[in-house]
Design an enzyme around this catalytic site. Structure first.
Site, PDB file in Angstrom:
ATOM      1  N   GLY A 226     -54.946  33.205  16.993  1.00 19.41           N
ATOM      2  CA  GLY A 226     -54.089  33.946  17.923  1.00 19.41           C
ATOM      3  C   GLY A 226     -53.228  33.041  18.784  1.00 19.41           C
ATOM      4  O   GLY A 226     -52.607  32.101  18.296  1.00 19.41           O
ATOM      5  N   ASP A 253     -41.930  30.027  13.517  1.00 21.21           N
ATOM      6  CA  ASP A 253     -40.509  30.363  13.742  1.00 21.21           C
ATOM      7  C   ASP A 253     -40.358  31.860  13.991  1.00 21.21           C
ATOM      8  O   ASP A 253     -39.599  32.288  14.868  1.00 21.21           O
ATOM      9  CB  ASP A 253     -39.662  29.957  12.524  1.00 21.21           C
TER      10      ASP A 253
HETATM   11  O1  RIB Z   1     -41.173  25.952  10.276  1.00 19.25           O
HETATM   12  C1  RIB Z   1     -41.007  26.008   8.892  1.00 19.25           C
HETATM   13  C2  RIB Z   1     -39.787  25.227   8.497  1.00 19.25           C
HETATM   14  O2  RIB Z   1     -39.989  23.865   8.807  1.00 19.25           O
HETATM   15  C3  RIB Z   1     -39.482  25.269   7.016  1.00 19.25           C
HETATM   16  O3  RIB Z   1     -38.624  26.326   6.674  1.00 19.25           O
HETATM   17  C4  RIB Z   1     -38.915  23.892   6.744  1.00 19.25           C
HETATM   18  O4  RIB Z   1     -37.596  23.912   6.383  1.00 19.25           O
HETATM   19  C5  RIB Z   1     -39.137  23.084   8.027  1.00 19.25           C
HETATM   20  O5  RIB Z   1     -37.982  22.894   8.745  1.00 19.25           O
END
Ligand code: RIB
Length: 300
Positions: A226, A253
């Site tokens: 988490g 991301d």
């Molecule tokens: O966070 C994942 C990303 O880290 C991938 O898509 C790769 O390109 C790196 O930049």
């Protein structure tokens, strides 16, 4: 103008899938391969755009097929891409990714190519865009002096700033006063604090150390454990969204894109974390990084 401005990199992810990750010196057969959009900055921008935010992505690609892949991706996902520079000298960056299909974990090497060449002068061409955004989101996959310059510009204009310190690299202490939200995973948090995080209390210790360094709000993402939030007054621990992960590439991301979305909509921190946690989890049930970001309709 955009609600969210993301500064960062685009690279083309060349991803190999296998039943395990190879050991040092070992060759193994894979069970799949794909080329798709990646780069932490670009992935975060896509995540926010798929939630229907008005997003601009500020970055640099090469004048080649992978560069075209980036522009197509931004058109398809309704991102402002007038802010993407095209280099004649440098190729679009690439990443080599190996994914263990059994648990979705990975190992990544990024060759940044053109993305590393974006300059302070180029960022300044879009200074109004940064100044007028509600949220400015960035990472550490471009030159740190460019990242610092943009963070300063945003913070001096009261824009909410998020630094996702990935990959973990040494940054000047000056950085910390321009960061509202610092979003390391447990490995990155260890890099900046020297505290190994295996429990909630260690996550709390690391967050306190980061707050003492000048960061206002710390969110440590803990993978399947988490996340932990601390702003010096309030602490929040959330369990991970329960999903069957097939590829965790870009989950951090997705989380950051979701967080930026929530903050841009003036949601409470509880709502922002719930949403970002869900976006991060949902991104792991599909293969790839940029292409695996969920849409708003997938979250209900
Ligand atoms: O966070 C994942 C990303 O880290 C991938 O898509 C790769 O390109 C790196 O930049």
């Amino acid at each position: 103008m955009s609600d969210i401005c993301v500064l960062g990199n685009f690279v083309a992810d060349n991803t190999f899938y296998a039943e395990k990750l190879p050991a040092k010196g070992q060759t193994i057969f894979g069970s799949g391969f794909q080329v798709g959009p990646g780069g932490k900055g670009s992935n975060q921008a896509i995540a926010a755009a798929r939630l229907k935010s008005k997003v601009s992505f500020l970055g640099k690609v090469g004048d080649d097929e992978y560069g075209k892949m980036a522009i197509e991706l931004y058109k398809k996902n309704n991102l402002n891409h007038k802010t993407v520079f095209v280099s004649k000298e440098h190729p679009t960056g690439v990443a080599g990714i190996m994914v263990n299909k059994t648990d979705g974990t990975n190992a990544i090497i990024v060759y940044p190519g053109a993305s590393m060449e974006i300059t302070i002068d180029e960022v300044n061409e879009f200074s109004d865009l940064i100044r007028n955004s509600k949220v400015f989101l960035t990472q550490l996959e471009i030159k740190t002096e460019v990242t610092l310059h943009a963070l300063k510009l945003a913070k001096k204009n009261n824009v909410i700033t998020i630094l996702n310190p990935a990959p973990a690299i040494k940054i000047e202490d000056e950085f910390f006063k321009y960061i509202d939200y610092f979003t390391p995973n447990e490995t990155e948090a260890k890099f900046y604090t020297n505290i190994s995080i295996n429990s909630k209390s260690e996550a709390k210790d690391a967050s306190i150390k980061l707050i003492q360094m000048g960061i206002k709000k710390v969110i440590i993402t803990l993978g399947e454990k988490g996340l932990f939030y601390n702003d010096g007054k309030k602490e929040i621990h959330l369990d991970a969204t329960k999903v069957k992960a097939v590829d965790t590439t870009g989950a951090g991301d997705a989380f950051n894109g979701g967080l930026a979305y929530g903050l841009s909509k003036n949601q409470s921190i509880e709502e922002c974390l719930e949403l970002a946690n869900k976006v991060g989890g949902m991104s792991t049930i599909k293969l790839g990084a940029g292409d695996s970001m969920p849409f708003l309709k997938d979250l209900s």
